[in-house]
Write a protein that holds these residues in place. Structure first.
Motif, mmCIF file in Angstrom:
data_model
loop_
_atom_site.group_PDB
_atom_site.id
_atom_site.type_symbol
_atom_site.label_atom_id
_atom_site.label_comp_id
_atom_site.label_asym_id
_atom_site.label_seq_id
_atom_site.Cartn_x
_atom_site.Cartn_y
_atom_site.Cartn_z
ATOM 1 N N VAL A 79 0.849 -1.186 0.000
ATOM 2 C CA VAL A 79 0.000 0.000 0.000
ATOM 3 C C VAL A 79 0.886 1.239 0.000
ATOM 4 N N LEU A 80 0.674 2.100 -0.992
ATOM 5 C CA LEU A 80 1.424 3.351 -1.086
ATOM 6 C C LEU A 80 0.818 4.385 -0.150
ATOM 7 N N THR A 81 1.622 4.885 0.780
ATOM 8 C CA THR A 81 1.138 5.902 1.708
ATOM 9 C C THR A 81 2.313 6.599 2.380
ATOM 10 N N HIS A 82 2.088 7.838 2.751
ATOM 11 C CA HIS A 82 3.063 8.569 3.569
ATOM 12 C C HIS A 82 2.636 8.530 5.037
ATOM 13 N N SER A 83 1.479 7.923 5.301
ATOM 14 C CA SER A 83 0.951 7.847 6.667
ATOM 15 C C SER A 83 0.480 6.419 6.975
ATOM 16 N N PRO A 84 1.417 5.500 7.228
ATOM 17 C CA PRO A 84 0.995 4.130 7.528
ATOM 18 C C PRO A 84 0.283 4.083 8.882
ATOM 19 N N PRO A 85 -0.587 3.105 9.058
ATOM 20 C CA PRO A 85 -1.277 2.987 10.343
ATOM 21 C C PRO A 85 -0.301 2.573 11.446
ATOM 22 N N ASP A 86 -0.679 2.830 12.684
ATOM 23 C CA ASP A 86 0.175 2.469 13.817
ATOM 24 C C ASP A 86 0.277 0.954 13.989
ATOM 25 N N ALA A 87 -0.835 0.264 13.767
ATOM 26 C CA ALA A 87 -0.857 -1.183 13.948
ATOM 27 C C ALA A 87 -0.576 -1.897 12.625
ATOM 28 N N ALA A 88 0.170 -2.992 12.724
ATOM 29 C CA ALA A 88 0.460 -3.793 11.531
ATOM 30 C C ALA A 88 -0.824 -4.435 11.010
ATOM 31 N N VAL A 89 -0.872 -4.641 9.693
ATOM 32 C CA VAL A 89 -1.994 -5.310 9.052
ATOM 33 C C VAL A 89 -1.435 -6.573 8.400
ATOM 34 N N PRO A 90 -1.908 -7.757 8.798
ATOM 35 C CA PRO A 90 -1.359 -9.004 8.241
ATOM 36 C C PRO A 90 -1.432 -9.027 6.709
ATOM 37 N N GLY A 91 -0.312 -9.406 6.082
ATOM 38 C CA GLY A 91 -0.252 -9.534 4.629
ATOM 39 C C GLY A 91 -0.095 -8.223 3.886
ATOM 40 N N VAL A 92 0.022 -7.110 4.629
ATOM 41 C CA VAL A 92 0.104 -5.783 4.005
ATOM 42 C C VAL A 92 1.402 -5.109 4.420
ATOM 43 N N THR A 93 2.120 -4.583 3.414
ATOM 44 C CA THR A 93 3.318 -3.792 3.653
ATOM 45 C C THR A 93 3.029 -2.381 3.175
ATOM 46 N N PHE A 94 3.305 -1.402 4.010
ATOM 47 C CA PHE A 94 3.093 -0.007 3.653
ATOM 48 C C PHE A 94 4.404 0.572 3.158
ATOM 49 N N VAL A 95 4.358 1.183 1.968
ATOM 50 C CA VAL A 95 5.562 1.728 1.338
ATOM 51 C C VAL A 95 5.351 3.211 1.056
ATOM 52 N N GLY A 96 6.446 3.972 1.111
ATOM 53 C CA GLY A 96 6.345 5.418 1.016
ATOM 54 C C GLY A 96 6.520 6.018 -0.361
ATOM 55 N N ASP A 97 6.970 5.230 -1.335
ATOM 56 C CA ASP A 97 7.135 5.812 -2.673
ATOM 57 C C ASP A 97 6.848 4.764 -3.742
ATOM 58 N N LEU A 98 6.500 5.262 -4.927
ATOM 59 C CA LEU A 98 6.078 4.402 -6.029
ATOM 60 C C LEU A 98 7.153 3.407 -6.435
ATOM 61 N N GLU A 99 8.379 3.861 -6.612
ATOM 62 C CA GLU A 99 9.436 2.986 -7.115
ATOM 63 C C GLU A 99 9.694 1.805 -6.188
ATOM 64 N N SER A 100 9.800 2.078 -4.872
ATOM 65 C CA SER A 100 10.049 0.963 -3.952
ATOM 66 C C SER A 100 8.815 0.071 -3.838
ATOM 67 N N GLY A 101 7.625 0.647 -3.942
ATOM 68 C CA GLY A 101 6.400 -0.150 -3.916
ATOM 69 C C GLY A 101 6.310 -1.088 -5.101
ATOM 70 N N VAL A 102 6.613 -0.576 -6.298
ATOM 71 C CA VAL A 102 6.586 -1.404 -7.509
ATOM 72 C C VAL A 102 7.645 -2.499 -7.413
ATOM 73 N N ALA A 103 8.853 -2.133 -6.971
ATOM 74 C CA ALA A 103 9.937 -3.119 -6.866
ATOM 75 C C ALA A 103 9.566 -4.229 -5.875
ATOM 76 N N ALA A 104 9.011 -3.860 -4.726
ATOM 77 C CA ALA A 104 8.642 -4.858 -3.719
ATOM 78 C C ALA A 104 7.503 -5.745 -4.222
ATOM 79 N N ALA A 105 6.508 -5.146 -4.870
ATOM 80 C CA ALA A 105 5.381 -5.931 -5.390
ATOM 81 C C ALA A 105 5.843 -6.878 -6.490
#
Length: 180
Positions: A79-105
């Motif tokens: 999930v692309l966001t500059h404001s990740p939630p405080d609590a972890a969400v199972p199976g979800v990684t929060f990423v801060g920028d498009l390039e790293s999000g695309v690379a990780a996905a």
């Protein structure tokens, strides 16, 4: 490596969500669909916009609420966001920028596709030259207002090559390759 594919449902008049982000209109057009099942089978990871991740859900009030594709798909989400939630969400990684999000996905998907969910994320992928395909299910309804499939009057024209048209009982699916 699989494709980066924008996956969405749209009303005939071009809206992916109704006013205020309402997605309840989709409920009438969801259900068993071989074309969508095939897209989900080929999808190894999701790259999701923050508003899409935390927004309205066409499965609201059902067991499938909060599940990608109403529970029809399971796998890693980025999930692309500059404001990740405080609590972890199972199976979800929060990423801060498009390039790293695309690379990780892409890494998580392996040789399968990355499904892009969210109009703004898809537009960012197009602008960065990263999007490979668009899979849009056109539902036989006109909403009149809401969130458009693509709504950037300053965006450059994007050439698409039609790869296929698939009819199903609830929607017509259009598949396009983005010509870079």
């Amino acid at each position: 490596m699989g494709k980066l594919q924008y996956q969405c449902m749209m009303s005939l008049d071009g809206f992916i969500a109704g006013p205020g982000g309402d997605m309840s209109w989709m409920a009438d057009y969801l259900g068993p669909d071989p074309a969508v099942d095939e897209v989900m089978r080929r999808t190894g990871a999701l790259l999701v916009g923050r508003r899409t991740f935390g927004g309205d859900d066409p499965h609201k009030g059902t067991e499938q609420e909060g599940e990608p594709y109403g529970g029809g798909w399971d796998g890693p989400q980025f999930v692309l966001t500059h404001s990740p939630p405080d609590a972890a969400v199972p199976g979800v990684t929060f990423v801060g920028d498009l390039e790293s999000g695309v690379a990780a996905a892409r890494a998580a998907a392996g040789d399968r596709d990355v499904g892009v969910l969210g109009a703004q994320v898809a537009a960012q992928c197009i602008a960065a030259g990263l999007l490979d395909e668009v899979f849009v299910s056109v539902a036989p309804v006109m909403l009149g207002d809401g969130v458009r499939l693509f709504d950037d009057p300053d965006a450059a024209a994007v050439k698409l090559e039609r790869l296929g048209v698939v009819e199903s009982p609830a929607a017509t699916h259009l598949i396009f390759r983005v010509v870079h």
